[in-house]
Scaffold this motif. Structure first.
Motif, PDB file in Angstrom:
ATOM      1  N   ALA B 369       0.713  12.940  -0.567  1.00 27.44           N
ATOM      2  CA  ALA B 369       0.454  11.676  -1.255  1.00 27.44           C
ATOM      3  C   ALA B 369      -0.297  10.704  -0.342  1.00 27.44           C
ATOM      4  O   ALA B 369      -1.221  10.005  -0.781  1.00 27.44           O
ATOM      5  CB  ALA B 369       1.772  11.057  -1.718  1.00 27.44           C
ATOM      6  N   ILE B 411       4.847   4.973   1.543  1.00 26.26           N
ATOM      7  CA  ILE B 411       5.019   6.235   0.809  1.00 26.26           C
ATOM      8  C   ILE B 411       6.048   7.101   1.524  1.00 26.26           C
ATOM      9  O   ILE B 411       5.917   7.374   2.717  1.00 26.26           O
ATOM     10  CB  ILE B 411       3.662   6.980   0.715  1.00 26.26           C
ATOM     11  CG1 ILE B 411       2.643   6.115  -0.045  1.00 26.26           C
ATOM     12  CG2 ILE B 411       3.836   8.349   0.058  1.00 26.26           C
ATOM     13  CD1 ILE B 411       1.252   6.713  -0.145  1.00 26.26           C
ATOM     14  N   LEU B 416       8.755   9.200  -3.864  1.00 27.20           N
ATOM     15  CA  LEU B 416       7.917  10.170  -4.577  1.00 27.20           C
ATOM     16  C   LEU B 416       8.743  10.993  -5.548  1.00 27.20           C
ATOM     17  O   LEU B 416       8.282  11.318  -6.652  1.00 27.20           O
ATOM     18  CB  LEU B 416       7.187  11.078  -3.582  1.00 27.20           C
ATOM     19  CG  LEU B 416       6.059  10.403  -2.781  1.00 27.20           C
ATOM     20  CD1 LEU B 416       5.552  11.328  -1.678  1.00 27.20           C
ATOM     21  CD2 LEU B 416       4.907   9.965  -3.679  1.00 27.20           C
ATOM     22  N   VAL B 421       5.747   4.666  -5.329  1.00 29.54           N
ATOM     23  CA  VAL B 421       5.470   4.235  -3.960  1.00 29.54           C
ATOM     24  C   VAL B 421       5.708   2.721  -3.951  1.00 29.54           C
ATOM     25  O   VAL B 421       5.939   2.113  -4.997  1.00 29.54           O
ATOM     26  CB  VAL B 421       4.021   4.543  -3.551  1.00 29.54           C
ATOM     27  CG1 VAL B 421       3.753   6.046  -3.610  1.00 29.54           C
ATOM     28  CG2 VAL B 421       3.029   3.785  -4.439  1.00 29.54           C
TER      29      VAL B 421
END
Lengths: 445, 445
Positions: B369, B411, B416, B421
Motif C-alpha cells: 500500500a 499506513i 489496511l 489509512v
C-alpha cells in the motif's frame, strides 16, 4: 521573451582580449562581462545557458542516488589544517582574514567541509553508501587567468563526495559517478572520453579525467571509435544498490574503458596502431570538463570520519570525489559546437528554443502572425525569443545565428501574402518555406 | 524520496547554541550545519526549502519585468573606490588580497558591479526602463553573528537594481518592486507590512522595509488591519510600461501605504488611536525580510552611468535597489509558522508535499500500500517523502511533524485490514480514517 524587453548587449566586433573562440563568442553574444581578472558577471543569456547545464548535471546526479546539499563558499582554515592541506595547497588558495583575525578561505574544493558534515552526523554503516554533492561557486587564484570562463578564478563546479564502508563499495560509488558523467555529457550534446589521470592535490591512487571533443581543444586525444558508439541514455544500467546492479556497473565500466584512449602527453602511437584497427582510430582535440578521484581514507583518517561496522567496530570510511566544471562547460560546448556565424547550441542547453524574427514590425499582418507564433510557442513551453525590434533584417538574422538559437521562424509581409513563413535550422543552415500552421506544428506548438 | 536513502540527520535534543526557535528547529530538522561563525552548510532538507523560496522570489521578479543576471561573489575594490564606498563601508566588508596583492572583497551588495555593467552596455534611453536582479551569496562580516540564518555572515540575497531616465520612471520602478514584494511574501504564506525606513549605507531619500509578522519577531509592529486584507495575487495590477498601468501602480501603492504602520521605534500611540478605529488596530511582532531604496544618481553620477536622452543630450540614470533576504526567509517562515512539535511549512515552500509513514515495514500489505501511494503521489508531482525505515511509529510521527510536512499518510496492517489509512493535516493536527483511494484522490493523486 520579447527582445525589446530583454538585455542582450551583442557586440559587432570581436573583443581584442579574447584569445579563443568560446571567449570571443560569449562576449559577442552578450553572455558575460569581465569584472576583474578571471571573474565574470553572467548576463541574462549566459545565465540561462549556465542554469540549463546545471539542471542536466543535477538530474543525472540525482538519478545516480547522490543527494544535493550546498556548502558555503567561505570555509574555515582550521578544517584544512586537520587534513594538512592548508599550507600544502599553495598560492591558488584565496586566503582571507576576517574582522576578528580568524583565518578563512574561499573554497577551491570541499573535501574537508563534507568530511566534517559526515563525521558530525553519520554513525553507522547502515547509513552507507552516501554520496553528497553540491553545485557551488569556487575560487582558485590562477596566476594567469585566461580563456574567459574556461580558466577563470571564480567558477561554478559540481562536486560530489562518496562515503563507503569498504574499498569495494567506494569503487562502486566511483563507477556510479563514471556512468552518471557519461550520461550527463551525452545529454549535453558532447562526446566525452574518459582518460586515466594523475590525482594531483586531491590525492588517491585512482582517477579519470573526462575529455570532451572539440576542434579547438587544449590537448590532442587519440581513441578507439568505441568511445563514440555507446548510448548511455538507452543503457539498461541501474543505480540500485543490489549485487546484480553492482555487477552490471562493474562490467559496463570495465568493458568501456578497455578500448584505447590517451591524450598527447601519454599517447603511444605504436600501441594505438597495434590495438586499434585503422578504421576505428580517431584523433581529435579535447577539453577536460570532469575529473573523478578515489582516495580511500586520505581525509577520513586525519579527520576521524568513521562509522560503526556490522561487527560493532569503528571503520574509517572510504571516500572519493567527483567534479564537473559547470561554468567551464559553457565554454566547452561552444568550442565543440560553433561556426563562422556564431554559437550552435545543442537543444538541451539552448537559451531559447525558437527565435521569431519579425521582418517588418508595424506591419499589421506581420505583427499578428508573430504574436500568434509567440503565444503558441510560449504555451507549448518552447521558450521563444521574439525579435520585435526595428533593426534591419540582416542584423536580426546575424544576431539569431550569433546567439545560436536552434530553430528560427522568419515572418514578413511578403511571405504572409503568399501564405508562407520561413523556418531555419541553425545547425544545417537549411531554410524552408511553409505555412505558419505547418511551421508551428513542426515546432511542437 | 525514500527516507532510508535520504540524508536527514534530525536531532532529538535542542542544541544549546541556538537562542531562537527557527535556529533550534533548523538544527533539529537537519536542515543546516554551522561550519564557522555565521557560515552554514545547507543539508538536503534545508536546501530544498531554500530553493523553493528562491523560485517564488524569481517568478515574481520575472513577472515584474526584471531580468535575471548573476554577478560574482568576489568584486574588485576599484569599483567601490569610484563610488567612495570602499573606505566608508567599514568592518562589515570582508576584504581580500589576491596573490598579486590586488584588493578584492566578498560583495555585501552589488550597486557598483551592476552600475558598471550598465555603463558598459547601455547607451540610449530607448533601452530603459531596465531592472537587473540576481540571487547570489553575499557576505557581511557581522561582529556577532547569531540566530542561525537570521543573522549569518554568508547569506543568500535577491538584489535587484533599476535604471530609469527620470525620477518619475524610477519611482514607478520602485512601485513595481513594492508590488512584486507584496505578491512574493503573500505566496510564501506570510503577512508583510511595509514601513518607511532609513536608507543607511545604501543611500538615497526613499526607502521601505518589509516586515513579516511572526510571534517571535525582533521588533514590535503596530498597524491597521488594512495590511491584512489586500489580495495581491488576485489583483488586476499590471506590470506593463503603459501610462495606464503606471497610473494604476501609483494609485495602488499610495492607497495601500496610507494606512498606519510603524515599528516600536517609530510608533506613536496617540496617532495610532486617532487614525485607526479600535477594531482595526493590530499589534504584533515582526522580522525584516526585504528592503527597497530609491537613490537617484548616487552611483550613476560618480560612476558615469548615463544614456542619451530623447533630445540627444546625456542624462545620468536614476537608480534604485531592492533586496530580499532569501536565506533569512527560511528562518523567518519558521518563526511565523511552527508549534511545539516543530515546523509547519506553508504549501508553497514545503520540502516535500506529502509524507508517507509505513507503520510496519516488512508487512506485505503495508509495504504494497505504501509503494502504491508513493508511486501515485510521485507521478502526480506531489513529491512524497516515504518513511520506510525500521524506526518505531512514535519516532516516525515526531520526525514528520518536526520537519513540517503538510499532509501525512499513515499506513499500517491493522488499518489496511479494516480498509482504511489515516490522513493527517500538519497545521490543524486533524487525523481522519479513509480508504487509500479516497486519501490519494484528496491528495491529488
Amino acid at each position: 521573451m520579447r527582445l525589446s524587453r530583454y538585455f542582450l548587449p551583442v557586440l559587432k566586433e570581436t573583443p581584442g582580449e579574447a584569445a579563443i573562440v568560446s571567449h570571443q563568442l560569449m562576449l559577442r553574444a552578450g553572455m558575460i562581462k569581465q569584472q576583474s581578472a578571471g571573474i565574470y558577471s553572467w548576463l541574462p543569456l549566459g545565465l540561462k545557458v549556465l542554469n540549463k547545464i546545471a539542471a542536466v548535471v543535477r538530474e543525472e546526479q540525482d538519478r545516480s542516488g547522490a543527494l544535493e546539499i550546498l556548502m558555503p563558499t567561505v570555509q574555515g582554515a582550521d578544517l584544512w589544517r586537520e587534513s594538512s592541506r592548508y599550507d600544502a595547497y599553495g598560492a591558488e588558495m584565496l586566503r582571507i582574514t576576517d574582522r576578528h583575525d580568524r583565518e578563512l578561505l574561499f573554497g577551491p574544493t570541499a573535501e574537508e567541509v563534507v568530511t566534517d558534515i559526515f563525521r558530525t552526523h553519520v554513525r553507522s554503516y547502515r547509513d552507507l553508501p552516501l554520496n553528497l554533492y553540491n553545485i557551488q561557486w569556487k575560487f582558485r587564484d590562477e596566476i594567469r587567468p585566461r580563456f574567459g570562463v574556461m580558466r577563470g578564478r571564480e567558477f561554478l563546479m559540481k562536486d560530489a563526495y562518496s562515503f563507503d564502508l569498504d574499498e569495494a563499495g567506494a569503487r562502486d560509488a566511483y563507477r556510479k559517478m563514471f556512468i552518471a558523467y557519461l550520461r550527463t555529457f551525452q545529454r549535453l550534446g558532447l562526446r566525452a572520453v574518459p582518460m586515466r589521470a594523475d590525482t594531483g592535490p586531491i590525492g588517491g591512487d585512482l582517477s579519470h579525467e573526462f575529455i570532451i571533443l572539440a576542434p579547438t581543444g587544449e590537448s590532442g586525444v587519440f581513441y578507439d571509435a568505441a568511445y563514440e558508439e555507446t548510448d548511455w541514455q538507452g543503457s539498461a544500467i541501474s543505480f540500485d544498490n543490489t549485487d546484480e546492479a553492482r555487477t552490471g556497473r562493474e562490467a559496463a565500466v570495465n568493458d568501456f574503458i578497455k578500448a584505447y584512449a590517451a591524450t598527447d602527453e601519454m599517447h603511444d602511437q605504436a600501441r594505438f596502431e597495434a590495438e586499434v584497427p585503422a578504421e576505428r582510430r580517431r584523433e581529435g582535440r579535447g577539453i577536460e570538463v570532469g575529473h573523478i578521484f578515489f582516495f580511500g581514507t586520505k581525509y577520513s583518517e586525519p579527520m576521524g570520519a568513521k562509522v560503526t561496522g556490522p561487527d560493532g567496530k569503528d571503520v574509517k570510511v572510504q571516500m572519493g570525489s567527483y567534479g564537473i566544471g559547470v561554468s567551464r562547460l559553457v565554454g566547452g560546448i561552444i568550442e565543440a559546437s560553433h561556426d563562422d556565424a556564431g554559437i550552435i547550441w545543442p537543444d538541451a542547453v539552448a537559451p531559447f528554443g525558437v527565435g521569431i524574427i519579425n521582418l517588418k514590425p508595424g506591419d499589421a499582418a506581420a505583427d499578428a502572425a508573430c504574436q500568434q507564433a509567440y503565444d503558441a510557442l510560449d504555451k507549448a513551453g518552447r521558450d521563444p525569443l521574439y525579435d520585435d525590434t526595428s533593426e534591419r533584417a540582416g542584423a536580426k538574422f546575424a544576431t539569431m545565428d550569433l546567439i545560436g538559437i536552434p530553430k528560427q521562424l522568419i515572418i514578413g509581409p511578403r511571405g504572409l501574402a503568399a501564405g508562407v513563413v520561413e523556418l531555419k535550422d541553425r545547425r544545417s543552415g537549411e531554410r524552408r518555406e511553409l505555412s505558419l500552421d505547418a511551421a508551428l506544428a513542426e515546432l511542437g506548438a
